[in-house]
Design an enzyme around this catalytic site. Sequence first.
Site, PDB file in Angstrom:
ATOM      1  N   CYS A 156       2.168   7.032   9.985  1.00 20.64           N
ATOM      2  CA  CYS A 156       1.892   8.404   9.075  1.00 20.64           C
ATOM      3  C   CYS A 156       1.463   9.613   9.671  1.00 20.64           C
ATOM      4  CB  CYS A 156       0.837   7.768   8.144  1.00 20.64           C
ATOM      5  SG  CYS A 156       1.308   6.786   7.091  1.00 20.64           S
TER       6      CYS A 156
HETATM    7  N1  COA Z   1      -1.334  -3.412 -11.250  1.00 15.24           N
HETATM    8  C1  COA Z   1      -2.160  -4.011 -11.728  1.00 15.24           C
HETATM    9  N2  COA Z   1      -3.290  -4.625 -11.043  1.00 15.24           N
HETATM   10  C2  COA Z   1      -2.960  -4.670  -9.625  1.00 15.24           C
HETATM   11  C3  COA Z   1      -1.725  -3.972  -9.246  1.00 15.24           C
HETATM   12  C4  COA Z   1      -0.880  -3.445  -9.987  1.00 15.24           C
HETATM   13  N3  COA Z   1       0.233  -2.719  -9.525  1.00 15.24           N
HETATM   14  N4  COA Z   1      -2.034  -4.098  -7.551  1.00 15.24           N
HETATM   15  C5  COA Z   1      -3.200  -4.591  -7.663  1.00 15.24           C
HETATM   16  N5  COA Z   1      -3.618  -4.956  -8.651  1.00 15.24           N
HETATM   17  C6  COA Z   1      -5.095  -5.819  -8.938  1.00 15.24           C
HETATM   18  C7  COA Z   1      -5.356  -6.663  -7.747  1.00 15.24           C
HETATM   19  O1  COA Z   1      -4.807  -7.962  -7.429  1.00 15.24           O
HETATM   20  C8  COA Z   1      -6.890  -6.772  -7.614  1.00 15.24           C
HETATM   21  O2  COA Z   1      -7.132  -7.739  -8.512  1.00 15.24           O
HETATM   22  P1  COA Z   1      -8.423  -8.728  -8.391  1.00 15.24           P
HETATM   23  O3  COA Z   1      -9.668  -7.880  -8.556  1.00 15.24           O
HETATM   24  O4  COA Z   1      -8.351  -9.770  -9.583  1.00 15.24           O
HETATM   25  O5  COA Z   1      -8.206  -9.502  -7.065  1.00 15.24           O
HETATM   26  C9  COA Z   1      -7.237  -5.433  -8.424  1.00 15.24           C
HETATM   27  O6  COA Z   1      -6.093  -4.829  -8.947  1.00 15.24           O
HETATM   28  C10 COA Z   1      -7.791  -4.425  -7.063  1.00 15.24           C
HETATM   29  O7  COA Z   1      -7.112  -4.546  -6.180  1.00 15.24           O
HETATM   30  P2  COA Z   1      -7.221  -3.595  -4.896  1.00 15.24           P
HETATM   31  O8  COA Z   1      -6.191  -3.958  -3.912  1.00 15.24           O
HETATM   32  O9  COA Z   1      -8.838  -4.069  -4.556  1.00 15.24           O
HETATM   33  O10 COA Z   1      -7.441  -1.976  -5.397  1.00 15.24           O
HETATM   34  P3  COA Z   1      -7.773  -0.961  -4.713  1.00 15.24           P
HETATM   35  O11 COA Z   1      -8.865  -0.203  -5.783  1.00 15.24           O
HETATM   36  O12 COA Z   1      -8.349  -1.052  -3.152  1.00 15.24           O
HETATM   37  O13 COA Z   1      -6.453   0.027  -4.509  1.00 15.24           O
HETATM   38  C11 COA Z   1      -4.913   0.667  -3.003  1.00 15.24           C
HETATM   39  C12 COA Z   1      -5.341  -0.225  -3.906  1.00 15.24           C
HETATM   40  C13 COA Z   1      -3.494   0.153  -2.124  1.00 15.24           C
HETATM   41  C14 COA Z   1      -4.046   2.029  -3.817  1.00 15.24           C
HETATM   42  C15 COA Z   1      -5.723   1.118  -1.998  1.00 15.24           C
HETATM   43  O14 COA Z   1      -6.499   0.147  -1.539  1.00 15.24           O
HETATM   44  C16 COA Z   1      -5.659   2.202  -1.029  1.00 15.24           C
HETATM   45  O15 COA Z   1      -4.795   3.306  -1.195  1.00 15.24           O
HETATM   46  N6  COA Z   1      -6.094   1.852   0.019  1.00 15.24           N
HETATM   47  C17 COA Z   1      -5.693   2.935   1.295  1.00 15.24           C
HETATM   48  C18 COA Z   1      -4.197   2.595   1.560  1.00 15.24           C
HETATM   49  C19 COA Z   1      -3.665   3.370   2.754  1.00 15.24           C
HETATM   50  O16 COA Z   1      -3.997   4.682   2.984  1.00 15.24           O
HETATM   51  N7  COA Z   1      -2.767   3.111   3.239  1.00 15.24           N
HETATM   52  C20 COA Z   1      -2.000   3.886   3.971  1.00 15.24           C
HETATM   53  C21 COA Z   1      -0.651   3.449   3.993  1.00 15.24           C
HETATM   54  S1  COA Z   1       0.413   4.444   5.003  1.00 15.24           S
END
Ligand code: COA
Length: 374
Positions: A156
């Site tokens: 990134c």
């Molecule tokens: N639809 C519905 N529910 C979903 C889902 C979807 N598409 N994807 C995940 N969930 C669920 C999970 O299974 C989890 O359920 P649980 O609580 O029963 O275990 C819940 O939603 C929360 O998931 P979580 O992964 O903790 O969500 P989050 O708030 O952390 O958001 C991201 C996920 C990926 C958007 C976030 O963590 C993020 O952006 N992180 C930084 C990523 C980043 O910068 N990456 C760099 C990449 S280059």
Amino acid sequence: MIAPAITGTGVFTPSQSISNAELVEAFNAYADRFNAEHADAIAAGEVEAKAHSSEAFILKASGIERRYVMDKSGVLDPDVMHPHLRQRSDDEPSIMAEMALDAARKALKQAGKGPEDVDAVIVAASNHERPYPAIAVEVQDLLGIRGFGFDMNVACSSATFGIQAVADMIRSGSVRSVLMVNPEICSGHLEWRDRDCHFIFGDVCTAVLMERSADAKGPHFDILSTRCLTQFSNNIRNNNGFLRRSRPDGVADRRDMQFMQEGRKVFKEVLPVVSEHIAGHLADEGLASDQLKRLWLHQANKSMNDFIGRKVMGRVPEPHEQPNILQDYANTSSAGSMIAFSQHSDDLVDGDLGLICSFGAGYSVGSVIVRKVM
Ligand code: COA
């Protein structure tokens, strides 16, 4: 030392886009089929059922509303779940070069320069469609640029690290002008069958022309200072990825051959590193955050950007001070902060200061302090 400047930028935006509603409908159809096909194994506890994805979750967790892709037909086909990216013959321009040409021509046009004014091409991206010959050398050839080209990858942060590399070359006098392009085909390395991440990425290409400030023909941004940082982490990883899924071999089904991340850990670990990095960079340049007119941040997650914006400014930034583009483009890896910069910088006036900052896999953080010159 010779002062480097950004004199032109360009964005290639693919013609196809996928809304969250379309994406979720396709994913849920895929999940239903998977669960039906594996009903016995799921009932026996041998296979985990696939849960549905949700539009509300995607918007709330990420701020993403849609994403552009090079091919939506494959991504939205529950029997395919990856883009159809045709294998091109060696005699055709590669897909990354094709995207790069459009963005590069826009950057040259904005700067009022032609290929004859450019000394080198760098293709800085998270994924390259082949190891060699470098995509940059192909782009150089297609544009008719003399000089040299090379590819680089810092995930990134590829674009900001690219800016630092070019700025240093211009300062030292080894080149006068460089095109740095970021063709990101994230759809080729995203696991569209994993609901935890299927909504995250989109495709795009950005281009930046950097020259000696003295050679600029119009309004431009002087590059005052750059700063890079890396810190090893496995929390964002791809063991192969690029375009692999479009090939019919056994490797295609290994989950680690596509993008993987521990999103929560990334969130927790990267935020303090980025905030500290920006604060240190500003302090070393004798700048206070209230002197910055704009932050062009990496575009991965809205809450993450809101957090960093608050930390850097010491208050909630106005929307125009920290523009987001991820609602329309999703995460486009290294191109994200450059799209924000390209699309939200025309209104700044002579002397205005701003900061471009990317962060992501590696971990990596890159920041660039710029000043508008009219
Ligand atoms: N639809 C519905 N529910 C979903 C889902 C979807 N598409 N994807 C995940 N969930 C669920 C999970 O299974 C989890 O359920 P649980 O609580 O029963 O275990 C819940 O939603 C929360 O998931 P979580 O992964 O903790 O969500 P989050 O708030 O952390 O958001 C991201 C996920 C990926 C958007 C976030 O963590 C993020 O952006 N992180 C930084 C990523 C980043 O910068 N990456 C760099 C990449 S280059």
